[in-house]
Design an enzyme around this catalytic site. Structure first.
Site, short mmCIF file in Angstrom:
data_model
loop_
_atom_site.label_atom_id
_atom_site.label_comp_id
_atom_site.label_asym_id
_atom_site.label_seq_id
_atom_site.Cartn_x
_atom_site.Cartn_y
_atom_site.Cartn_z
N GLY A 41 0.83 -1.20 0.00
CA GLY A 41 0.00 0.00 0.00
C GLY A 41 0.86 1.24 0.00
N ASN A 42 0.23 2.39 0.20
CA ASN A 42 0.97 3.64 0.28
C ASN A 42 0.26 4.57 1.26
OD1 ASN A 42 -0.90 5.50 -1.26
ND2 ASN A 42 -0.60 3.86 -2.76
N ARG A 43 0.86 5.73 1.49
CA ARG A 43 0.38 6.59 2.58
C ARG A 43 -0.72 7.56 2.18
NH1 ARG A 43 5.27 9.62 4.71
NH2 ARG A 43 3.62 10.72 5.80
N SER A 44 -1.23 7.46 0.97
CA SER A 44 -2.27 8.40 0.58
C SER A 44 -3.50 8.25 1.47
CB SER A 44 -2.65 8.16 -0.88
OG SER A 44 -3.76 8.95 -1.21
#
Ligand code: C5P
Length: 412
Positions: free
Chosen positions: A216-219
């Site tokens: 995943g990512n931090r958005s």
């Protein structure tokens, strides 16, 4: 005319040494034409005097929920406010706001208020970094509360670190940015997207590794959700294609939930075929695991090697499929940490977008997981628009201004 002229501000002052700076906030707000209703907690009154605020604002300082029962002070104040600011906000009041406790006039009034709420935390670094405070701040952010700062700097008792309240000027500027789009909606922005269909993607995709793990990512989805809300307020039919985010769907927006990049592509392509504008604010994973394990990968089996494959680039695909001069107008985002504009310009060309919004995600007050953003909007036509640090709602309206300026005129 000031953005704050005629705006009614509920100014909550709580019990920290930074309360003395709230007097300057009150003075600046009054100077900008706002009507200020100060509410001081018992703790605040130990640091600063009621007379100071009454003198500066020309209004009575409310202190106690029991003062005037027939007047329902908390309900009246809460309803009247266009925007509320708690400056400084102690760890204690943040905790009360996060849980909905209403045991004094300020917290009771804030529960009764439906206007945007801005808090400016001030406390010692240990208190700011405590997991309880982190959690409370996250709860408030998820609920749409705007958290300003705190800054890093000198604190009481000679300490230095994160926890210093933002400057009065910064707090007042933040309020002005927050109310500006609302004020403008009565004016030239009103309905300027009426009859248009806008597709917005938001959030960060998740690419499964096995049934419990993902890449995943931090958005957080905040920028995309702000854009969807702003487009709807300006009259557009809005489809929000949302990768996982805890944020609520803005009024008037149709939401399509997706998890992976492939699902986002499947949702976006048919919607884009009928859209006037596609805004790709989502952080789409560039890679996904080549194979997804059907049962949980066991650590006893050793460290797994995860082979990755490229995900489709949805924005580039839309750019490539579009005939010159044809809709939809394409807006991309780029989160960069260095050489941001050069990378942004290259991306704009590569993906054949019309506008590219570049974020510098290396700063702490802009980009991921914060309520504010500082962006540069690059146009295919060579334009360059700098949007200084502002709330994401205000940034959304500035981006949409650029969109509206490039939409072909409607027939008739
Ligand atoms: O190449 P990069 O990921 O930095 O490009 C960011 C822009 O491209 C964003 O607008 C994002 O939504 C979009 N994008 C996409 N599909 C991908 C990767 C990015 O639409 N697979």
């Amino acid at each position: 005319m000031s953005d704050l002229a005629g705006v009614r501000v509920l100014l909550g002052v709580t019990g920290g040494i930074a309360a003395y700076k709230a007097a300057q906030v009150a003075r600046l707000l009054v100077g900008a034409g706002a009507t200020v209703d100060p509410v001081l907690t018992a703790g605040a009154r130990r640091f600063v005097g009621v007379a100071t605020f009454e003198g500066l604002t020309g209004r009575r300082v409310r202190q106690d929920v029991w003062d005037d029962i027939p007047a329902e002070t908390h309900v009246a104040l809460g309803r009247a406010a266009d925007v509320a600011l708690v400056y400084p906000a102690t760890a204690h009041v943040l905790a009360k706001l996060a849980t909905g406790l209403a045991d004094d006039l300020l917290t009771t009034t804030l529960l009764a208020a439906t206007c945007p709420l801005v808090v400016a935390p001030a406390m010692h670094t240990e208190m700011w970094q405590h997991p309880a405070t982190r959690h409370n701040v996250e709860v408030l952010r998820t609920r749409g509360v705007h958290v300003l700062g705190p800054d890093d700097g000198p604190l009481m008792g000679g300490d230095v670190g994160p926890g210093r309240v933002v400057a009065p000027e910064e707090a007042v500027a933040a309020l002005a940015r927050l109310v500006a789009p609302v004020g403008d909606l009565a004016g030239e922005r009103a309905g300027d997207l009426a009859g248009r269909t806008v597709v917005v993607t938001a959030g960060g995709t998740r690419e499964p590794i096995d049934p419990v793990r993902y890449l995943g990512n931090r958005s957080s989805g905040r920028m995309g959700v702000a854009l969807a809300g702003a487009a709807a307020r300006r009259g557009a039919t809005v489809h929000l294609v949302a990768a996982p985010t805890h944020l609520a769907t803005p009024a008037g927006v149709t939401r399509h939930d997706v998890t992976t990049a492939a699902q986002m592509r499947a949702a976006v392509l048919p919607l884009a075929a009928d859209a006037d504008v596609v805004v790709k604010a989502a952080a789409v994973a560039d890679f996904r695991p080549a194979a997804v394990a059907t049962s949980k990968v066991k650590k006893e089996a050793g460290v797994p090697a995860i082979e990755l494959v490229r995900n489709p680039d949805i924005l580039a695909e839309l750019g490539a499929a579009r005939a010159p001069g044809q809709p939809p107008l394409l807006v991309g985002f780029a989160a960069e940490t260095d050489d941001v504009e050069a990378h942004g310009r290259a991306k704009l060309e590569r993906k054949r977008a019309d506008l590219l919004v570049v974020n510098d995600v290396s700063s702490t007050d802009a980009g991921f997981e914060v309520d504010t953003n500082r962006v540069v909007i690059l146009g295919r036509d060579g334009s360059r628009t700098v949007v200084p640090l502002a709330g994401k709602d205000a940034v959304a309206d500035r981006i949409l201004d650029e969109v509206v300026a490039r939409l072909p005129a409607r027939d008739g």
